[in-house]
Design an enzyme around this catalytic site. Structure first.
Site, PDB file in Angstrom:
ATOM      1  N   SER A  15       6.832  10.542  32.980  1.00  0.00           N
ATOM      2  CA  SER A  15       5.628  10.877  33.745  1.00  0.00           C
ATOM      3  C   SER A  15       6.012  11.630  35.015  1.00  0.00           C
ATOM      4  O   SER A  15       5.332  12.583  35.415  1.00  0.00           O
ATOM      5  CB  SER A  15       4.866   9.607  34.124  1.00  0.00           C
ATOM      6  OG  SER A  15       4.481   8.897  32.995  1.00  0.00           O
ATOM      7  N   HIS A  49       4.905   7.889  25.692  1.00  0.00           N
ATOM      8  CA  HIS A  49       4.223   6.586  25.672  1.00  0.00           C
ATOM      9  C   HIS A  49       3.427   6.423  24.370  1.00  0.00           C
ATOM     10  O   HIS A  49       3.424   5.347  23.768  1.00  0.00           O
ATOM     11  CB  HIS A  49       3.224   6.487  26.831  1.00  0.00           C
ATOM     12  CG  HIS A  49       3.808   6.444  28.208  1.00  0.00           C
ATOM     13  ND1 HIS A  49       3.496   7.373  29.166  1.00  0.00           N
ATOM     14  CD2 HIS A  49       4.660   5.566  28.802  1.00  0.00           C
ATOM     15  CE1 HIS A  49       4.118   7.073  30.300  1.00  0.00           C
ATOM     16  NE2 HIS A  49       4.842   5.981  30.110  1.00  0.00           N
ATOM     17  N   ARG A  72      14.729   5.558  26.402  1.00  0.00           N
ATOM     18  CA  ARG A  72      14.927   6.984  26.146  1.00  0.00           C
ATOM     19  C   ARG A  72      16.390   7.339  26.108  1.00  0.00           C
ATOM     20  O   ARG A  72      16.885   7.929  25.183  1.00  0.00           O
ATOM     21  CB  ARG A  72      14.245   7.816  27.240  1.00  0.00           C
ATOM     22  CG  ARG A  72      12.755   7.824  27.126  1.00  0.00           C
ATOM     23  CD  ARG A  72      12.118   8.271  28.395  1.00  0.00           C
ATOM     24  NE  ARG A  72      12.273   7.261  29.432  1.00  0.00           N
ATOM     25  CZ  ARG A  72      11.623   7.258  30.563  1.00  0.00           C
ATOM     26  NH1 ARG A  72      10.785   8.231  30.841  1.00  0.00           N
ATOM     27  NH2 ARG A  72      11.800   6.304  31.443  1.00  0.00           N
ATOM     28  N   LYS A  88       3.999   1.456  44.629  1.00  0.00           N
ATOM     29  CA  LYS A  88       4.339   2.762  44.034  1.00  0.00           C
ATOM     30  C   LYS A  88       3.225   3.733  44.397  1.00  0.00           C
ATOM     31  O   LYS A  88       2.044   3.443  44.182  1.00  0.00           O
ATOM     32  CB  LYS A  88       4.418   2.631  42.503  1.00  0.00           C
ATOM     33  CG  LYS A  88       5.793   2.236  42.015  1.00  0.00           C
ATOM     34  CD  LYS A  88       5.949   2.588  40.544  1.00  0.00           C
ATOM     35  CE  LYS A  88       7.323   2.202  40.037  1.00  0.00           C
ATOM     36  NZ  LYS A  88       7.478   2.474  38.605  1.00  0.00           N
TER      37      LYS A  88
HETATM   38  P1  ADP Z   1       7.365   1.886  34.614  1.00  0.00           P
HETATM   39  O1  ADP Z   1       6.977   2.131  36.038  1.00  0.00           O
HETATM   40  O2  ADP Z   1       7.109   0.478  34.159  1.00  0.00           O
HETATM   41  O3  ADP Z   1       8.726   2.388  34.234  1.00  0.00           O
HETATM   42  P2  ADP Z   1       6.355   4.044  32.947  1.00  0.00           P
HETATM   43  O4  ADP Z   1       4.929   4.385  32.641  1.00  0.00           O
HETATM   44  O5  ADP Z   1       7.195   5.087  33.572  1.00  0.00           O
HETATM   45  O6  ADP Z   1       6.269   2.731  33.810  1.00  0.00           O
HETATM   46  O7  ADP Z   1       7.086   3.575  31.616  1.00  0.00           O
HETATM   47  C1  ADP Z   1       6.589   2.487  30.866  1.00  0.00           C
HETATM   48  C2  ADP Z   1       7.526   2.246  29.705  1.00  0.00           C
HETATM   49  O8  ADP Z   1       7.462   3.361  28.818  1.00  0.00           O
HETATM   50  C3  ADP Z   1       8.997   2.116  30.096  1.00  0.00           C
HETATM   51  O9  ADP Z   1       9.606   1.178  29.231  1.00  0.00           O
HETATM   52  C4  ADP Z   1       9.565   3.487  29.863  1.00  0.00           C
HETATM   53  O10 ADP Z   1      10.942   3.426  29.567  1.00  0.00           O
HETATM   54  C5  ADP Z   1       8.738   3.890  28.643  1.00  0.00           C
HETATM   55  N1  ADP Z   1       8.643   5.347  28.528  1.00  0.00           N
HETATM   56  C6  ADP Z   1       8.238   6.237  29.442  1.00  0.00           C
HETATM   57  N2  ADP Z   1       8.319   7.501  28.965  1.00  0.00           N
HETATM   58  C7  ADP Z   1       8.807   7.394  27.698  1.00  0.00           C
HETATM   59  C8  ADP Z   1       9.159   8.304  26.683  1.00  0.00           C
HETATM   60  N3  ADP Z   1       9.092   9.624  26.852  1.00  0.00           N
HETATM   61  N4  ADP Z   1       9.616   7.822  25.520  1.00  0.00           N
HETATM   62  C9  ADP Z   1       9.754   6.485  25.337  1.00  0.00           C
HETATM   63  N5  ADP Z   1       9.464   5.564  26.254  1.00  0.00           N
HETATM   64  C10 ADP Z   1       8.994   5.993  27.427  1.00  0.00           C
END
Ligand code: ADP
Length: 172
Positions: free
Chosen positions: A134, A22, A96, A46
């Site tokens: 995450s 992130h 990703r 969630k």
């Molecule tokens: P959500 O529940 O909206 O998917 P996340 O916090 O899991 O929330 O992810 C938010 C955004 O960040 C999403 O677009 C996800 O693809 C991106 N994201 C999460 N982890 C990574 C990572 N390691 N590298 C790049 N983007 C990421």
């Protein structure tokens, strides 16, 4: 390109918890926009490990280490409505792997259909973060594995404490 107004983007997500993936996306987005708002989804359906307040505070702690400021807010309801209220012209999402693509593609086109004036921008993290999520970090930590390579030190500590508390209450 600019009409005198700051170009503002929103990076929405659950951030449960924020990872280096992130943070990588945040830095890249900051290079493209005048202002970045990190919007933490208060999605009660969630089952989050960290409360919304904990997640926001973790992101604010990260923000303090960045060169450019970001705004950290929570949101409920329709993301595009929130983006319009905030005067944002773009939504940032991280991409990703191919596995992200189908869902993200659907989401982006649905958001475009709801609000054609708001663009979704996909940013790819550094390759070393492209397998990071995450949920995997939570899982590794819950099994006692090291997570310091994936999250900031404050988040690592918070994860350890969370799982210690869980283990303790499970033993009761
Ligand atoms: P959500 O529940 O909206 O998917 P996340 O916090 O899991 O929330 O992810 C938010 C955004 O960040 C999403 O677009 C996800 O693809 C991106 N994201 C999460 N982890 C990574 C990572 N390691 N590298 C790049 N983007 C990421």
């Amino acid at each position: 390109m600019s009409d005198g107004h700051p170009r503002r983007a929103i990076y929405p997500g659950s951030f449960d918890p924020i990872t280096h993936g992130h943070i990588d996306v945040i830095r890249r987005a900051q290079g493209l926009f005048d202002e970045l708002i990190v919007a933490v989804a208060a999605n009660p359906s969630k089952n989050a490990l960290f409360s919304i307040e904990e997640r926001c505070q973790q992101i604010r702690d990260v923000a303090a280490t960045l060169e450019k400021p970001i705004r950290v807010v929570t949101f409920t309801g329709l993301l595009v409505e929130f983006a319009k209220q905030e005067g944002a012209c773009a939504l940032i999402r991280g991409l990703r792997a191919i596995s992200d693509f189908e869902y993200e593609f659907q989401l982006a086109l649905m958001n475009r259909s709801l609000a054609p004036e708001i663009e979704t921008l996909f940013l790819m993290p550094k390759e070393t973060y492209s397998y990071l999520s995450s949920s995997l970090v939570r899982e590794v930590c819950s099994l006692g594995g090291p997570v310091s390579a994936y999250v900031p030190p404050g988040v690592e500590k918070a994860l350890r404490e969370k799982f210690q508390d869980r283990d303790r209450s499970a033993r009761k």
